[in-house]
Design an enzyme around this catalytic site. Sequence first.
Site, mmCIF file in Angstrom:
data_model
loop_
_atom_site.group_PDB
_atom_site.id
_atom_site.type_symbol
_atom_site.label_atom_id
_atom_site.label_comp_id
_atom_site.label_asym_id
_atom_site.label_seq_id
_atom_site.Cartn_x
_atom_site.Cartn_y
_atom_site.Cartn_z
ATOM 1 N N GLU A 133 4.818 7.100 2.319
ATOM 2 C CA GLU A 133 5.651 5.898 2.448
ATOM 3 C C GLU A 133 4.980 4.789 1.655
ATOM 4 O O GLU A 133 3.843 4.920 1.206
ATOM 5 C CB GLU A 133 5.754 5.458 3.917
ATOM 6 C CG GLU A 133 4.404 5.091 4.508
ATOM 7 C CD GLU A 133 4.469 4.083 5.653
ATOM 8 O OE1 GLU A 133 5.534 3.495 5.895
ATOM 9 O OE2 GLU A 133 3.418 3.872 6.281
ATOM 10 N N ARG A 161 -7.793 7.697 4.917
ATOM 11 C CA ARG A 161 -7.799 7.898 6.370
ATOM 12 C C ARG A 161 -7.748 9.385 6.648
ATOM 13 O O ARG A 161 -7.014 10.118 5.997
ATOM 14 C CB ARG A 161 -6.580 7.227 7.008
ATOM 15 C CG ARG A 161 -6.666 5.714 7.021
ATOM 16 C CD ARG A 161 -5.371 5.093 7.468
ATOM 17 N NE ARG A 161 -4.295 5.422 6.546
ATOM 18 C CZ ARG A 161 -3.008 5.177 6.777
ATOM 19 N NH1 ARG A 161 -2.637 4.610 7.909
ATOM 20 N NH2 ARG A 161 -2.089 5.496 5.892
ATOM 21 N N LYS A 197 12.181 10.726 10.932
ATOM 22 C CA LYS A 197 11.589 9.382 10.974
ATOM 23 C C LYS A 197 12.609 8.307 11.322
ATOM 24 O O LYS A 197 13.588 8.134 10.602
ATOM 25 C CB LYS A 197 11.007 9.039 9.604
ATOM 26 C CG LYS A 197 9.829 9.878 9.190
ATOM 27 C CD LYS A 197 9.263 9.299 7.909
ATOM 28 C CE LYS A 197 7.914 9.883 7.605
ATOM 29 N NZ LYS A 197 7.286 9.166 6.489
ATOM 30 N N SER A 228 -2.652 -2.787 6.126
ATOM 31 C CA SER A 228 -3.971 -3.164 6.646
ATOM 32 C C SER A 228 -5.095 -2.256 6.129
ATOM 33 O O SER A 228 -4.872 -1.347 5.353
ATOM 34 C CB SER A 228 -3.940 -3.166 8.173
ATOM 35 O OG SER A 228 -3.562 -1.898 8.628
ATOM 36 N N ARG A 282 0.857 -1.198 0.000
ATOM 37 C CA ARG A 282 0.000 0.000 0.000
ATOM 38 C C ARG A 282 0.886 1.238 0.000
ATOM 39 O O ARG A 282 1.713 1.409 0.885
ATOM 40 C CB ARG A 282 -0.913 0.016 1.222
ATOM 41 C CG ARG A 282 -2.093 1.008 1.088
ATOM 42 C CD ARG A 282 -2.877 1.160 2.384
ATOM 43 N NE ARG A 282 -2.087 1.882 3.344
ATOM 44 C CZ ARG A 282 -2.019 1.581 4.640
ATOM 45 N NH1 ARG A 282 -2.707 0.589 5.140
ATOM 46 N NH2 ARG A 282 -1.267 2.312 5.437
ATOM 47 N N LYS A 315 12.115 2.827 5.510
ATOM 48 C CA LYS A 315 12.206 4.267 5.221
ATOM 49 C C LYS A 315 13.587 4.629 4.684
ATOM 50 O O LYS A 315 13.743 5.587 3.935
ATOM 51 C CB LYS A 315 11.840 5.072 6.455
ATOM 52 C CG LYS A 315 10.328 5.252 6.531
ATOM 53 C CD LYS A 315 9.703 4.921 7.838
ATOM 54 C CE LYS A 315 8.206 4.853 7.681
ATOM 55 N NZ LYS A 315 7.587 3.749 8.385
ATOM 56 N N ASN A 340 4.079 0.686 2.189
ATOM 57 C CA ASN A 340 4.050 -0.411 3.161
ATOM 58 C C ASN A 340 4.099 -1.728 2.407
ATOM 59 O O ASN A 340 3.200 -2.023 1.615
ATOM 60 C CB ASN A 340 2.771 -0.342 3.986
ATOM 61 C CG ASN A 340 2.729 0.917 4.818
ATOM 62 O OD1 ASN A 340 3.429 1.035 5.812
ATOM 63 N ND2 ASN A 340 1.937 1.893 4.383
ATOM 64 N N GLU A 364 7.705 0.904 11.824
ATOM 65 C CA GLU A 364 6.441 0.754 11.120
ATOM 66 C C GLU A 364 5.290 0.746 12.112
ATOM 67 O O GLU A 364 5.480 0.437 13.272
ATOM 68 C CB GLU A 364 6.399 -0.619 10.435
ATOM 69 C CG GLU A 364 7.082 -0.726 9.109
ATOM 70 C CD GLU A 364 6.574 0.265 8.107
ATOM 71 O OE1 GLU A 364 5.372 0.582 8.130
ATOM 72 O OE2 GLU A 364 7.393 0.739 7.317
ATOM 73 N N GLY A 365 4.130 0.996 11.590
ATOM 74 C CA GLY A 365 2.958 0.664 12.374
ATOM 75 C C GLY A 365 2.136 1.854 12.855
ATOM 76 O O GLY A 365 1.223 1.693 13.646
#
Length: 481
Positions: free
Chosen positions: A149, A457, A370, A156, A131, A311, A151, A374-375
Site C-alpha cells: 500500500e 519491519r 481489505k 510513521s 511511505r 485502498k 501511506n 488505516e493504521g
Amino acid sequence: IWVKLLPLLKFVLTNATVIENLVAVAKDAALQHGVLMRIQEAPNSSEVRSNNTFTNNFFPLYVSSLYNQALSLQKHFNTLVDRISQDSEFLKEALARYTIEVDDFTSRLFKIHQQVLEEGRSSSITMGLNRSDYMMDQRDDGPVLKQIEINTIAASFGGLSTHTPEVHRKTLHLVGRFKESQRILDNNVAAGLAGGLAKAWELYGSEKAVVMFLVEDKQRNIFDQRCVEYELWKRNVPTTRKRFDVVYKTGSLDQDKKLFVDGLEVAVVYFRNGYMPDQYVSEQSWETRLMMERSKAVKCPDISTHLTGTKKVQQVLAKPGVVERFFPEQPEVAQQIRATFAGLYTLDQGPEGDKAEAMALAEPERFVLKPQREGGGGNNIYGKDIVEVLQGLKGSTGRMAYILMDKIQPVPSKNYLLRRDNPVKMSNCLSELGVYGAYVRHGKDMVMNQCVGHLLRTKSNEDTDGGVAAGVAVLDNPVLF
Ligand code: ADP
Ligand code: MG
Ligand code: MG
C-alpha cells in the site's frame, strides 16, 4: 560419537550466552540511540518505564537489490500521488459511488474534500510525506517487488528508522559479523521528512509561523515524531504539538484564512493524527479538520492527498490504463509503477465484483480482504474469515466497502524477534520494506521531489496483520547483497 557431541554441546551453550548478550546489547543500544516507544500503560509519560518498550531485531535480514528498485520508484510515486490529488474528477469517480455509500468515515473525509474544492483551495503550496510499502513476492524465477500500500498520511517510524542502524551495527559486531555490520546503510529519514516540512514552511513565508504537529491524545510514538521535530529546530523552524481538542478550543481563521492556534500562526499542519475513525472523538474533531483544510496553512497532507492513499484508489489504479493516464508523457514510468502492483480486485456490485467474490470464496488462502481503514491495527481479513465475511455480506451493498488483493507470499527467514513481554525465540519472519518520499509543489512547480530513506519491519509469519505500534512487528534493517 564423543567427538561429535562435544562441539555440539559447546555450540548450544555458547549460543544461549550469545543470545543473552545480544538481548542486553540490543536493549542498551536501543535506549541509548532512542529507538523507543512509550508503553500502553503510560502513553503520555516519558519516565523510565518506557525503557523496555523498544522493539528490535538481532540479525538484520538480507534484502536483495529489489531495494534499489523500490528506492528509485519513490519519486515517481510522489508524482503519482500529487497528480491524483489534483484530479478531483478521478477521486470522485473512484470514491463517490462506492466507498462513500457504505463507509461513513471515508464519506465524511470526502465531504470535506468537496467543500474545500467548492470554496477554492486557499494555499498554492502542496506537500506530501508518504511511505510506499512492499514485500518481496516469491516467484519461480526469484523474488519480485510487490507493493502492499502507499501511506499518504501520518506515515510513521521515519524518525526511529534513523537510529536503528546504530543498534544493529552493534549487535552484529557482538557476534563477530563485522563486514555485515559495515554494510548496514545510513538512513537519515528524519532529516529528509523535516526537509520537506521546512521547505513548505519557507515558502509560506512567515518566520514566526510554526509547523504544527497534530498529535493523538495518547502519544506513544512521540520519540519517532521528536526526531523530525529536532531536525526542524536545527533549521530554525519553530514547531508546536497540538491535539484536536486544543486546536478546536484555541484555533481560528482570520479574514485571510490564516490559521491561528493558541496564539501562534500555523504555516504547516503536519498530520500525525486524523487517519482513523476513532481519532475523531466528536463532531468538534470534524469541525477542526474542516477548519484546518479551509485554512491558508500548508497541509501535510491536504484532504485530497489523504484520500489518494485509500485502498479503493489503489485498486482503481491497478485497472488497465488507469495509472498510465497519469503519465501520458512517460509510459515507461507507468510501466515501472505497474510492475509493483499485486492483483487488486473490485468488490463493487456488478459482474466484476461477483467474479472477484467467487474467486475469493473458492481459494481464500490466496487473498487478503481489505476494508478502507488505516493504521496497521488488524483490519484485514484472511483465510477462512474471508469466506465468513463475504457470505455474511451476500446481497448487501456492504461488500463494496472492501477491496480484494492477492496475498503476497514472501519467503520466511529465520530470526530472533525481541518484543516486549515476549520470550526471545527463533521465529520464521516476514519483512516489509517501506520507502519514504517527500515532495513540495508551489503552484505548478515541483520544488522538491525526493526519496528520503527506508523502513524495514519484520514480524513472525504466525502473525498475519499488525504493525510495530501494535507490538507485532519489530524495526529491522536491510543488509544489501
Ligand atoms: P494498513 O493501512 O492498516 O497498514 P496494510 O495494507 O498495510 O494496511 O495492511 C496491514 C498489514 O497486512 C501489512 O503490513 C502486511 O503485513 C499485511 N498485508 C496487507 N496486504 C497484504 C497482501 N496483499 N499480502 C500479504 N500481506 C498483506
Ligand atoms: Mg496504511
Ligand atoms: Mg500498512
